[in-house]
Design an enzyme around this catalytic site. Sequence first.
Site, mmCIF file in Angstrom:
data_model
loop_
_atom_site.group_PDB
_atom_site.id
_atom_site.type_symbol
_atom_site.label_atom_id
_atom_site.label_comp_id
_atom_site.label_asym_id
_atom_site.label_seq_id
_atom_site.Cartn_x
_atom_site.Cartn_y
_atom_site.Cartn_z
ATOM 1 N N TYR A 74 0.846 -1.206 0.000
ATOM 2 C CA TYR A 74 0.000 0.000 0.000
ATOM 3 C C TYR A 74 0.877 1.251 0.000
ATOM 4 O O TYR A 74 0.731 2.110 -0.876
ATOM 5 C CB TYR A 74 -0.888 -0.052 1.238
ATOM 6 C CG TYR A 74 -1.903 1.063 1.344
ATOM 7 C CD1 TYR A 74 -3.031 1.091 0.524
ATOM 8 C CD2 TYR A 74 -1.760 2.078 2.293
ATOM 9 C CE1 TYR A 74 -3.976 2.110 0.640
ATOM 10 C CE2 TYR A 74 -2.700 3.085 2.420
ATOM 11 C CZ TYR A 74 -3.808 3.089 1.597
ATOM 12 O OH TYR A 74 -4.749 4.104 1.719
ATOM 13 N N GLU B 9 4.165 1.790 -0.594
ATOM 14 C CA GLU B 9 5.040 1.992 -1.759
ATOM 15 C C GLU B 9 4.225 2.099 -3.046
ATOM 16 O O GLU B 9 4.609 2.821 -3.969
ATOM 17 C CB GLU B 9 6.078 0.866 -1.876
ATOM 18 C CG GLU B 9 7.034 0.774 -0.693
ATOM 19 C CD GLU B 9 8.048 1.927 -0.619
ATOM 20 O OE1 GLU B 9 7.868 2.957 -1.287
ATOM 21 O OE2 GLU B 9 9.028 1.771 0.129
ATOM 22 N N ASN C 199 -6.474 9.493 8.274
ATOM 23 C CA ASN C 199 -7.603 8.630 8.693
ATOM 24 C C ASN C 199 -8.947 9.365 8.662
ATOM 25 O O ASN C 199 -9.125 10.382 9.336
ATOM 26 C CB ASN C 199 -7.382 8.122 10.124
ATOM 27 C CG ASN C 199 -6.161 7.227 10.216
ATOM 28 O OD1 ASN C 199 -5.038 7.687 10.028
ATOM 29 N ND2 ASN C 199 -6.372 5.963 10.491
ATOM 30 N N ARG D 126 -10.949 -1.432 10.162
ATOM 31 C CA ARG D 126 -10.405 -0.114 10.504
ATOM 32 C C ARG D 126 -10.902 0.271 11.894
ATOM 33 O O ARG D 126 -11.986 -0.143 12.329
ATOM 34 C CB ARG D 126 -10.789 0.924 9.455
ATOM 35 C CG ARG D 126 -9.869 0.830 8.268
ATOM 36 C CD ARG D 126 -10.056 1.939 7.284
ATOM 37 N NE ARG D 126 -11.079 1.638 6.301
ATOM 38 C CZ ARG D 126 -11.308 2.397 5.239
ATOM 39 N NH1 ARG D 126 -10.615 3.491 5.050
ATOM 40 N NH2 ARG D 126 -12.236 2.068 4.373
ATOM 41 N N VAL D 127 -10.126 1.085 12.563
ATOM 42 C CA VAL D 127 -10.317 1.210 14.006
ATOM 43 C C VAL D 127 -11.682 1.809 14.384
ATOM 44 O O VAL D 127 -12.337 1.323 15.311
ATOM 45 C CB VAL D 127 -9.125 1.975 14.643
ATOM 46 C CG1 VAL D 127 -9.102 3.437 14.253
ATOM 47 C CG2 VAL D 127 -9.118 1.802 16.132
ATOM 48 N N PHE E 155 -14.355 -0.480 16.454
ATOM 49 C CA PHE E 155 -14.666 -0.139 17.851
ATOM 50 C C PHE E 155 -16.172 0.148 18.014
ATOM 51 O O PHE E 155 -16.776 -0.244 19.011
ATOM 52 C CB PHE E 155 -13.849 1.081 18.310
ATOM 53 C CG PHE E 155 -12.398 0.783 18.614
ATOM 54 C CD1 PHE E 155 -11.843 -0.470 18.374
ATOM 55 C CD2 PHE E 155 -11.570 1.767 19.165
ATOM 56 C CE1 PHE E 155 -10.501 -0.741 18.649
ATOM 57 C CE2 PHE E 155 -10.231 1.508 19.454
ATOM 58 C CZ PHE E 155 -9.700 0.262 19.190
ATOM 59 N N THR F 144 -1.013 6.920 18.162
ATOM 60 C CA THR F 144 -2.004 7.981 17.929
ATOM 61 C C THR F 144 -2.443 8.013 16.471
ATOM 62 O O THR F 144 -1.729 7.564 15.566
ATOM 63 C CB THR F 144 -1.443 9.387 18.272
ATOM 64 O OG1 THR F 144 -0.427 9.721 17.311
ATOM 65 C CG2 THR F 144 -0.873 9.427 19.673
ATOM 66 N N ARG F 145 -3.651 8.557 16.278
ATOM 67 C CA ARG F 145 -4.164 8.868 14.952
ATOM 68 C C ARG F 145 -4.976 10.167 15.090
ATOM 69 O O ARG F 145 -5.356 10.558 16.189
ATOM 70 C CB ARG F 145 -5.094 7.765 14.416
ATOM 71 C CG ARG F 145 -4.421 6.423 14.119
ATOM 72 C CD ARG F 145 -3.453 6.487 12.957
ATOM 73 N NE ARG F 145 -2.926 5.173 12.601
ATOM 74 C CZ ARG F 145 -1.855 4.601 13.155
ATOM 75 N NH1 ARG F 145 -1.191 5.225 14.106
ATOM 76 N NH2 ARG F 145 -1.439 3.409 12.750
ATOM 77 N N PRO G 164 2.238 2.402 12.409
ATOM 78 C CA PRO G 164 2.819 3.706 12.761
ATOM 79 C C PRO G 164 2.452 4.131 14.188
ATOM 80 O O PRO G 164 1.314 3.941 14.616
ATOM 81 C CB PRO G 164 2.207 4.652 11.726
ATOM 82 C CG PRO G 164 1.845 3.776 10.576
ATOM 83 C CD PRO G 164 1.426 2.468 11.188
#
Length: 322
Positions: free
Chosen positions: A149, A151, A178, A190-191, A195, A214-215, A278
């Site tokens: 993804y 690269e 995001n 995805r978070v 959630f 963190t995001r 990350p």
Amino acid sequence: MKIHTKKRVLVTGGAGFLGSHLCERLLNEGHEVLCIDNFFTGSKDNIIKLLDHPYFEFIRHDITFPLYVEVDEIYNLACPASPIHYQNDPVQTTKTSVHGAINMLGLAKRIKAKIFQASTSEVYGDPQVHPQREEYWGHVNPTGIRACYDEGKRCAETLFFDYHRQHQLCIKVARIFNTYGPNMHLNDGRVVSSFIIQALKNEPISIYGEGLQTRSFCYVDDMIEAFVRFMNSPNEVTGPINMGNPCELTIIELAQQIIELTGSHSVLKHHALPKDDPMQRQPDISLAKEHLGWEPQVSLKVGLEKTVAYFENVLSTINLNS
Ligand code: NAD
Ligand code: UDP
């Protein structure tokens, strides 16, 4: 808002999360929309309400193959965005980013169309500079599990800028951070969607690692506004431009907000941190402010409330049908 000049606009990945919102926005502005998707992660449900619109057309097509159509503008969004989906068939992910970009740029060159690229904050990898500015070249593992993804999107950016320099194409490269909201895939991992669904079902919330990474989360309406402003900006504004909401929080804090908002009895459950995840991510959006006069308007609380309402509705429909 109606406009005076009707444009023919191609949206690749138009049946996905962001693409479906973009198609709807463009139709509402009075444009003609040609939506292309191979339904890898997108869904007919996302575009079902658009199918009867007289200026909406859908073609099932994989952008790794050439496409011959006539339009004025192209938004190239086709690509799975969730780690579990883009890692599911990594070779296809790279092909979608690279061959897809070559096909869409070739199309744009032939028909002299403006072309927008949905790039990503992932071009910064696991950043060592914080917050991330566009001039930062990134810190990407080229052989890791996210590389297909990261690269792929980096190579697509290279192609966009080479077509711009070599063929004078009008390009708009957006680095999207995001984003969340209605029409996210129910099980894409995805978070935010994960959630919310776990909280609504009172199931344990899956925190990867310590949850201290963190995001910064942007609501979809804000993001679509940025896309449209960018496409309408003067030709010399090529990007790359960061697009996202600088409001940064840890994954644990996000889980706590969602539990509170949904009144859930869910508890936090820790799992192994995926490789190359990350540690921190926050956009510097000075360029978007300067060139597009844009900054997000929707707070995380309001955006989450809207997203929770959407998933409550989806889950109740599933329960009714089961
Ligand atoms: P999504 O998975 O919901 O949508 C992607 C769409 O592209 C899907 O409808 C899928 O079926 C389609 N698609 C995938 N491969 C294709 C191919 N080869 N040919 C035709 N269609 C194909 O993801 P999204 O969140 O809507 O993301 C849209 C774009 O924005 C992607 O390019 C993604 O990389 C980028 N982006 C999104 C985010 C985010 O937070 N949502 C962040 C950064 C970048
Ligand atoms: N994450 C998590 N639990 C989940 C899904 C994701 O803790 O069920 C974490 C993930 O490890 C990452 C962050 O949430 O640190 C955002 O993950 P997502 O897949 O939404 O997007 P990314 O920004 O990593 O591409």
